[in-house]
Write a protein that holds these residues in place. Structure first.
Motif, PDB file in Angstrom:
ATOM      1  N   SER A  38       8.358  -2.860   4.903  1.00 25.91           N
ATOM      2  CA  SER A  38       8.059  -3.432   3.588  1.00 25.91           C
ATOM      3  C   SER A  38       6.741  -2.873   3.076  1.00 25.91           C
ATOM      4  CB  SER A  38       7.986  -4.961   3.690  1.00 25.91           C
ATOM      5  OG  SER A  38       7.171  -5.369   4.773  1.00 25.91           O
ATOM      6  N   CYS A  39       6.660  -2.703   1.752  1.00 22.15           N
ATOM      7  CA  CYS A  39       5.414  -2.188   1.164  1.00 22.15           C
ATOM      8  C   CYS A  39       4.297  -3.195   1.400  1.00 22.15           C
ATOM      9  CB  CYS A  39       5.606  -1.897  -0.323  1.00 22.15           C
ATOM     10  SG  CYS A  39       6.105  -3.306  -1.335  1.00 22.15           S
ATOM     11  N   ASP A  40       3.092  -2.691   1.506  1.00 19.99           N
ATOM     12  CA  ASP A  40       1.915  -3.535   1.702  1.00 19.99           C
ATOM     13  C   ASP A  40       0.754  -2.905   0.939  1.00 19.99           C
ATOM     14  OD1 ASP A  40       0.983  -1.394   3.300  1.00 19.99           O
ATOM     15  OD2 ASP A  40       1.725  -2.333   5.133  1.00 19.99           O
ATOM     16  N   ILE A  41      -0.371  -3.578   0.948  1.00 13.73           N
ATOM     17  CA  ILE A  41      -1.491  -3.105   0.136  1.00 13.73           C
ATOM     18  C   ILE A  41      -1.953  -1.714   0.592  1.00 13.73           C
ATOM     19  CG2 ILE A  41      -3.266  -4.257   1.531  1.00 13.73           C
ATOM     20  CD1 ILE A  41      -3.171  -3.873  -2.327  1.00 13.73           C
ATOM     21  N   HIS A  42      -1.832  -1.457   1.891  1.00  9.22           N
ATOM     22  CA  HIS A  42      -2.237  -0.140   2.406  1.00  9.22           C
ATOM     23  C   HIS A  42      -1.347   0.963   1.831  1.00  9.22           C
ATOM     24  CE1 HIS A  42      -4.480  -2.653   5.086  1.00  9.22           C
ATOM     25  NE2 HIS A  42      -3.386  -3.140   5.642  1.00  9.22           N
ATOM     26  N   ARG A  43      -0.067   0.658   1.675  1.00  7.42           N
ATOM     27  CA  ARG A  43       0.888   1.626   1.121  1.00  7.42           C
ATOM     28  C   ARG A  43       0.484   1.993  -0.313  1.00  7.42           C
ATOM     29  NH1 ARG A  43       4.537   5.627   1.481  1.00  7.42           N
ATOM     30  NH2 ARG A  43       6.604   5.219   0.648  1.00  7.42           N
ATOM     31  N   TYR A  44       0.174   0.993  -1.109  1.00  7.67           N
ATOM     32  CA  TYR A  44      -0.196   1.272  -2.506  1.00  7.67           C
ATOM     33  C   TYR A  44      -1.510   2.040  -2.578  1.00  7.67           C
ATOM     34  CZ  TYR A  44       3.768  -1.512  -3.870  1.00  7.67           C
ATOM     35  OH  TYR A  44       5.056  -1.960  -4.033  1.00  7.67           O
ATOM     36  N   HIS A  45      -2.444   1.694  -1.711  1.00  9.94           N
ATOM     37  CA  HIS A  45      -3.718   2.430  -1.719  1.00  9.94           C
ATOM     38  C   HIS A  45      -3.499   3.882  -1.322  1.00  9.94           C
ATOM     39  CE1 HIS A  45      -6.311  -1.485  -1.402  1.00  9.94           C
ATOM     40  NE2 HIS A  45      -5.708  -1.343  -2.560  1.00  9.94           N
ATOM     41  N   LYS A  46      -2.625   4.128  -0.340  1.00 10.85           N
ATOM     42  CA  LYS A  46      -2.351   5.517   0.062  1.00 10.85           C
ATOM     43  C   LYS A  46      -1.635   6.287  -1.051  1.00 10.85           C
ATOM     44  CE  LYS A  46      -1.658   6.777   4.452  1.00 10.85           C
ATOM     45  NZ  LYS A  46      -1.272   6.829   5.882  1.00 10.85           N
ATOM     46  N   LEU A  47      -0.897   5.561  -1.887  1.00 13.81           N
ATOM     47  CA  LEU A  47      -0.226   6.215  -3.016  1.00 13.81           C
ATOM     48  C   LEU A  47      -1.146   6.350  -4.236  1.00 13.81           C
ATOM     49  CD1 LEU A  47       3.313   4.529  -2.735  1.00 13.81           C
ATOM     50  CD2 LEU A  47       2.782   6.946  -2.318  1.00 13.81           C
ATOM     51  N   GLY A  48      -2.409   5.929  -4.091  1.00 10.44           N
ATOM     52  CA  GLY A  48      -3.381   6.167  -5.153  1.00 10.44           C
ATOM     53  C   GLY A  48      -3.747   4.955  -5.982  1.00 10.44           C
ATOM     54  N   HIS A  49      -3.080   3.820  -5.748  1.00 11.88           N
ATOM     55  CA  HIS A  49      -3.398   2.628  -6.536  1.00 11.88           C
ATOM     56  C   HIS A  49      -4.739   2.059  -6.096  1.00 11.88           C
ATOM     57  CE1 HIS A  49      -2.422  -0.884  -9.007  1.00 11.88           C
ATOM     58  NE2 HIS A  49      -3.019  -1.589  -8.056  1.00 11.88           N
ATOM     59  N   GLN A  50      -5.500   1.551  -7.056  1.00 16.38           N
ATOM     60  CA  GLN A  50      -6.776   0.908  -6.729  1.00 16.38           C
ATOM     61  C   GLN A  50      -6.675  -0.586  -7.011  1.00 16.38           C
ATOM     62  OE1 GLN A  50      -9.831   3.184  -8.798  1.00 16.38           O
ATOM     63  NE2 GLN A  50      -9.839   4.680  -7.135  1.00 16.38           N
ATOM     64  N   GLY A  51      -7.338  -1.379  -6.225  1.00 17.61           N
ATOM     65  CA  GLY A  51      -7.308  -2.826  -6.409  1.00 17.61           C
ATOM     66  C   GLY A  51      -6.032  -3.430  -5.846  1.00 17.61           C
ATOM     67  N   TYR A  52      -5.813  -4.708  -6.158  1.00 15.75           N
ATOM     68  CA  TYR A  52      -4.637  -5.383  -5.620  1.00 15.75           C
ATOM     69  C   TYR A  52      -3.371  -4.901  -6.308  1.00 15.75           C
ATOM     70  CZ  TYR A  52      -1.638  -8.870  -3.537  1.00 15.75           C
ATOM     71  OH  TYR A  52      -0.627  -9.479  -2.814  1.00 15.75           O
ATOM     72  N   HIS A  53      -2.290  -4.888  -5.561  1.00 15.83           N
ATOM     73  CA  HIS A  53      -0.953  -4.611  -6.106  1.00 15.83           C
ATOM     74  C   HIS A  53      -0.007  -5.570  -5.395  1.00 15.83           C
ATOM     75  CE1 HIS A  53       2.805  -2.580  -7.062  1.00 15.83           C
ATOM     76  NE2 HIS A  53       2.173  -1.736  -7.849  1.00 15.83           N
ATOM     77  N   ASP A  54       0.841  -6.254  -6.148  1.00 15.36           N
ATOM     78  CA  ASP A  54       1.859  -7.079  -5.494  1.00 15.36           C
ATOM     79  C   ASP A  54       2.588  -6.243  -4.463  1.00 15.36           C
ATOM     80  OD1 ASP A  54       1.554  -9.492  -7.085  1.00 15.36           O
ATOM     81  OD2 ASP A  54       2.434  -8.352  -8.745  1.00 15.36           O
ATOM     82  N   ASN A  55       2.969  -6.862  -3.362  1.00 12.78           N
ATOM     83  CA  ASN A  55       3.657  -6.114  -2.315  1.00 12.78           C
ATOM     84  C   ASN A  55       4.533  -7.065  -1.510  1.00 12.78           C
ATOM     85  OD1 ASN A  55       2.090  -6.790   0.386  1.00 12.78           O
ATOM     86  ND2 ASN A  55       0.545  -6.569  -1.224  1.00 12.78           N
ATOM     87  N   CYS A  56       5.588  -6.503  -0.930  1.00  7.25           N
ATOM     88  CA  CYS A  56       6.597  -7.327  -0.247  1.00  7.25           C
ATOM     89  C   CYS A  56       6.054  -7.991   1.014  1.00  7.25           C
ATOM     90  CB  CYS A  56       7.820  -6.478   0.087  1.00  7.25           C
ATOM     91  SG  CYS A  56       8.779  -6.000  -1.374  1.00  7.25           S
ATOM     92  N   THR A  57       5.099  -7.339   1.678  1.00  2.00           N
ATOM     93  CA  THR A  57       4.564  -7.931   2.907  1.00  2.00           C
ATOM     94  C   THR A  57       3.779  -9.205   2.598  1.00  2.00           C
ATOM     95  OG1 THR A  57       4.470  -5.726   3.888  1.00  2.00           O
ATOM     96  CG2 THR A  57       3.211  -7.449   4.975  1.00  2.00           C
ATOM     97  N   ASP A  58       2.923  -9.143   1.594  1.00  2.00           N
ATOM     98  CA  ASP A  58       2.219 -10.366   1.182  1.00  2.00           C
ATOM     99  C   ASP A  58       3.198 -11.403   0.626  1.00  2.00           C
ATOM    100  OD1 ASP A  58      -0.249  -9.479   1.979  1.00  2.00           O
ATOM    101  OD2 ASP A  58      -1.020  -9.082  -0.039  1.00  2.00           O
ATOM    102  N   ASN A  59       4.221 -10.947  -0.101  1.00  2.00           N
ATOM    103  CA  ASN A  59       5.226 -11.890  -0.608  1.00  2.00           C
ATOM    104  C   ASN A  59       5.914 -12.630   0.532  1.00  2.00           C
ATOM    105  OD1 ASN A  59       4.678 -11.216  -3.258  1.00  2.00           O
ATOM    106  ND2 ASN A  59       6.485  -9.908  -3.514  1.00  2.00           N
ATOM    107  N   LEU A  60       6.212 -11.911   1.610  1.00  2.00           N
ATOM    108  CA  LEU A  60       6.806 -12.553   2.790  1.00  2.00           C
ATOM    109  C   LEU A  60       5.857 -13.594   3.373  1.00  2.00           C
ATOM    110  CD1 LEU A  60       8.791 -12.741   5.254  1.00  2.00           C
ATOM    111  CD2 LEU A  60       7.533 -10.812   6.236  1.00  2.00           C
ATOM    112  N   ARG A  61       4.611 -13.169   3.586  1.00  2.00           N
ATOM    113  CA  ARG A  61       3.620 -14.112   4.136  1.00  2.00           C
ATOM    114  C   ARG A  61       3.508 -15.362   3.251  1.00  2.00           C
ATOM    115  NH1 ARG A  61       0.199  -8.909   4.623  1.00  2.00           N
ATOM    116  NH2 ARG A  61      -0.108  -8.616   6.865  1.00  2.00           N
ATOM    117  N   MET A  62       3.416 -15.137   1.948  1.00  2.00           N
ATOM    118  CA  MET A  62       3.187 -16.265   1.035  1.00  2.00           C
ATOM    119  C   MET A  62       4.415 -17.154   0.936  1.00  2.00           C
ATOM    120  SD  MET A  62       0.785 -14.663  -1.982  1.00  2.00           S
ATOM    121  CE  MET A  62       1.794 -13.245  -2.393  1.00  2.00           C
ATOM    122  N   ALA A  63       5.595 -16.551   0.870  1.00  2.00           N
ATOM    123  CA  ALA A  63       6.822 -17.350   0.729  1.00  2.00           C
ATOM    124  C   ALA A  63       7.019 -18.249   1.945  1.00  2.00           C
ATOM    125  CB  ALA A  63       8.027 -16.441   0.533  1.00  2.00           C
TER     126      ALA A  63
END
Lengths: 230, 230
Positions: free
Chosen positions: B125-150
């Motif tokens: 599942s995508c996670d914040i590290h994945r988005y950062h490696k793809l160049g995104h800066q700051g928070y990005h919604d991600n499935c791993t956090d969604n799993l934890r939160m749900a």
């Protein structure tokens, strides 16, 4: 029967499996250059410092080695097949590839592979449930218990059981999605060499699967060797 | 930034993601027949009793859903892709297939799939590290956090983060081992239906990946729907 729900609890194997008691070097740390044996059907942990090279040798050529790597600073961070695949955009690492953890940080780089490069990243390590489903009764050595025991032997409580890198396991998926179970194509003395990108603990289990031909047509389980290079 | 090393710790997302606070039904248990929405970019947990059917609906046709299932009696036992693959001897489950846990027990049976059957079992599942490696800066919604939160929203502490079944994700491996990243081939209203083989908690996340074309060429993230059938 021991409760296997918790990842750090291993079955009690019979007296021939010394994975829980025999330790390589001093608490898993060995002198560079020494060739260490992973006995057939057993597992051992090896500590590798950042920058050191770790070599796994398929001494007899036909033996699969289940391989894991855990951050020494936090074993909850570990080599992760499902994170490595999207990072590499391929199923199997090749020389030059950095292999990442469940936090997507490089933990090992695959430097050299003298074998044809056939390894598996798809299949969970064998466990007692696997052998029972294949018809075996009673205890059977298995890579999951070997992992638990090898880490417990150096005082590490396993937080979870990651999918291993199955060195030399020849279980390719076809375009149809079917997975085949074939003997290794490696040769005696074939070796893979990794560079540690952080201080880590590697665990290698000489896979005891003798109910499928993944360890050669004769299904005889053999030893592997490992060595730390300075 | 919150420490993400521990699987039950999620980043604090911005105010638009209600995965940690909004709950389907009463603590995840909903009335049979009700259609429930999984909002775009978010995750929700659903309790399913043994024998009930769970349907996941690709309302708009192009949306990937990361899917997990945990035993209600012991969330440390969960649907496991790396255990399912050797059990089925194939990469992807098809109608009639029982899907197993990390203890190799059936947790769900895939009953029906109205889509072309293209799903992924290989990619974390995508996670914040994945988005950062793809160049995104700051928070990005991600499935791993969604799993934890749900799961935290219904009082469940996540013991680990298994590899999801990525419904409708079209990332096939080629014979060469290369993995492609393609838009889904599913159509609006396509649905998969599972039978629960034990009391379980399913989590579905409407994957927020908008930096790769896995959610359609337009990379617009959309909602999914789920329903429990008696």
């Amino acid at each position: 029967m021991t409760d296997l729900r918790h990842p750090f609890t291993a079955h009690q194997p019979d007296g021939r499996n010394a994975s829980a008691t025999e330790v390589l070097g001093k608490s898993g740390r060995s002198d560079p250059g020494t060739i260490l044996e992973i006995p057939a059907r057993q597992g051992r942990a090896v500590r590798v410092s950042k920058g050191q090279h770790l070599r796994v040798i398929n001494t007899h050529g036909s033996q699969v080695g289940d391989f894991w790597a855990f951050s020494e600073a936090d074993p909850g961070e570990h080599l992760s097949m499902e994170h490595m695949r999207p990072d590499l955009r391929k199923l199997t690492p090749q020389p030059g590839d950095a292999m990442v953890t469940n936090r997507r940080r490089a933990i090992l780089t695959l430097l050299e592979d003298t074998s044809p490069g056939v390894h598996d990243t798809l299949i969970a390590s064998c466990d007692i449930h696997r052998y029972h489903k294949l018809g075996h009764q009673g205890y059977h050595d298995n890579c999951t218990d070997n992992l638990r025991m090898a880490l417990s032997a150096i005082g590490i409580l396993l937080p979870e059981i990651p999918c291993p890198l199955n060195l030399w396991m020849n279980t390719p998926p076809r375009e149809s999605g079917d997975i085949l179970w074939l003997p290794p194509v490696s040769r005696p003395g074939d070796q893979v060499t990794f560079r540690a990108e952080m201080d880590l603990i590697a665990v290698i289990s000489a896979c005891p699967m003798d109910l499928l031909p993944i360890n050669g047509e004769d299904s005889i389980i053999r030893s592997l060797s490992v060595s730390i290079l300075a």
